[in-house]
Design an enzyme around this catalytic site. Structure first.
Site, mmCIF file in Angstrom:
data_model
loop_
_atom_site.group_PDB
_atom_site.id
_atom_site.type_symbol
_atom_site.label_atom_id
_atom_site.label_comp_id
_atom_site.label_asym_id
_atom_site.label_seq_id
_atom_site.Cartn_x
_atom_site.Cartn_y
_atom_site.Cartn_z
ATOM 1 N N ASP A 1 7.441 -16.540 -6.879
ATOM 2 C CA ASP A 1 7.638 -15.086 -6.966
ATOM 3 C C ASP A 1 9.137 -14.765 -6.916
ATOM 4 O O ASP A 1 9.910 -15.310 -7.718
ATOM 5 C CB ASP A 1 6.838 -14.412 -5.846
ATOM 6 C CG ASP A 1 6.798 -12.904 -5.932
ATOM 7 O OD1 ASP A 1 6.061 -12.378 -6.781
ATOM 8 O OD2 ASP A 1 7.507 -12.253 -5.154
ATOM 9 N N TYR B 1 13.419 -4.855 -4.640
ATOM 10 C CA TYR B 1 12.937 -4.112 -5.806
ATOM 11 C C TYR B 1 13.824 -2.911 -6.095
ATOM 12 O O TYR B 1 14.086 -2.589 -7.265
ATOM 13 C CB TYR B 1 11.498 -3.649 -5.574
ATOM 14 C CG TYR B 1 10.508 -4.778 -5.535
ATOM 15 C CD1 TYR B 1 9.919 -5.258 -6.700
ATOM 16 C CD2 TYR B 1 10.148 -5.376 -4.324
ATOM 17 C CE1 TYR B 1 9.002 -6.299 -6.665
ATOM 18 C CE2 TYR B 1 9.240 -6.423 -4.284
ATOM 19 C CZ TYR B 1 8.675 -6.876 -5.458
ATOM 20 O OH TYR B 1 7.776 -7.919 -5.418
ATOM 21 N N HIS C 1 -2.041 -15.285 -8.082
ATOM 22 C CA HIS C 1 -0.588 -15.271 -7.939
ATOM 23 C C HIS C 1 -0.095 -16.185 -6.825
ATOM 24 O O HIS C 1 0.938 -16.833 -6.953
ATOM 25 C CB HIS C 1 -0.129 -13.836 -7.673
ATOM 26 C CG HIS C 1 1.350 -13.677 -7.580
ATOM 27 N ND1 HIS C 1 2.174 -13.786 -8.683
ATOM 28 C CD2 HIS C 1 2.166 -13.426 -6.518
ATOM 29 C CE1 HIS C 1 3.439 -13.588 -8.302
ATOM 30 N NE2 HIS C 1 3.456 -13.379 -6.997
#
Length: 333
Positions: free
Chosen positions: A154, A256, A313
């Site tokens: 990730d 982010y 994921h």
């Protein structure tokens, strides 16, 4: 310039749109179960699994003016295997790999800046991609090991890709899981409608306060949803404890929030000196399209790809035994 402004406005406009949807969803859930919505457990003592000897010993090192926490296991004289986690994880997400590979490697799993017991600088600037790469470069060099086996997932994978492009001499081999090369992800986000929908949270996390509130909702039931199917109750509690500490949600979300300002310029051309790598991908990933696997293979040399069906994921936690075997096979080649 004008085109860039329009893209930025659309990006933040989508953040507001998804924020409205999340508020509506939280409101409905609160109406259905008001007691669950407001419950919050105080967590002052870490679960015992975080200090169990079989997952390693805890250490600290200062890099790039930031204190980084890491867990190590195995013989320091053996090759280093360095694990770099993603969101919303911390060093503990590599517990299955540490137990397996510490027999043959010196395993080191760090808390990235802003996570776990590492320092949590305020603001978004400290979480720029190139700054995170510099953190990792200094970590590898200060730990004083000649090359390493680099393993990322990730966000950790995103940082590893940039490190590999800039400092390939620091890595002997690498394994990246469910994190396409940053050039591929940028292209997919710009051109693929499915990818943009799957990455709705990237927009949503741009908002202040509301993402933190939504992740805390229902005593962090967010972690129950993510990890209860392949983690024990104590594993889930380890995540809740870690992310309930002061600043433990805001700093990871700032990764982010810095995305619109990330600039990766003057990248060296990838060539045959690029280390041998494995890109491992769970086909049922809810956040990244599987087209990213083949696309990454076209931009990265010396790369082996493996698409694993019926897994999502968090592949290294969902099917740890199979992942460990795939890793061993690749490292023996």
């Amino acid at each position: 310039m004008q085109q860039s402004i329009v893209k930025l406005l659309l990006f933040y406009g989508m953040a507001v749109f998804y924020g409205i949807l999340v508020v509506f969803n939280l409101f409905i859930r609160m109406i259905k179960n008001p007691l669950k919505a407001i419950q919050s457990k105080e967590r002052n003592i870490p679960p015992k699994c975080l200090s169990h000897p079989e997952v390693g010993t805890h250490s600290y090192i200062t890099v790039n003016s930031v204190k980084i926490h890491y867990v190590e296991a195995g013989d320091r004289s053996k090759p280093m295997m360095l694990f770099v986690h993603g969101f919303p994880e911390f060093w503990y997400s590599w517990r299955h790999q540490i137990k397996e590979f510490s027999k043959d490697y010196w395993c080191v799993a760090l808390d990235m800046k802003g996570y776990g017991d590492s320092d949590k600088p305020k603001g978004t600037t400290p979480y720029g991609l190139l700054t995170l790469v510099e953190d990792l470069r200094q970590f590898i060099e200060k730990i004083d090991h000649n090359g390493c086996i680099l393993v990322g997932h990730d966000w950790g994978g995103a940082v590893c890709w940039v490190l590999l492009d800039n400092y390939p001499h620091l890595v002997d081999k690498y394994i990246i899981m469910n994190a396409p090369h940053y050039k591929v992800y940028g292209k997919l986000y710009a051109t693929n409608d499915t990818q943009r929908r799957m990455a709705w949270y990237v927009n949503f996390f741009q908002l202040p306060y509301l993402p933190e509130l939504s992740l805390r909702f229902g005593d962090f039931e967010f972690f129950d949803t993510l990890f209860r199917q392949f983690g024990t109750p104590e594993d889930v509690e380890a995540y809740k404890y870690t992310f309930s500490q002061p600043g433990a949600l805001t700093s990871p979300l700032n990764y982010y929030r810095n995305i619109p300002f990330n600039k990766i310029e003057k990248q060296p051309v990838l060539n045959d000196s690029h280390p041998q790598g494995l890109f491992l991908f769970g086909s049922d990933d809810m956040y990244i399209v599987k087209d990213s696997v083949q696309m990454t293979a076209t931009v990265v040399p010396n790369l082996t790809t493996k698409l694993v069906d019926n897994v999502g994921h968090f592949i290294h936690q969902e099917i740890p035994n199979e992942v460990n075997e795939i890793m061993r096979t690749f490292l023996k080649e």
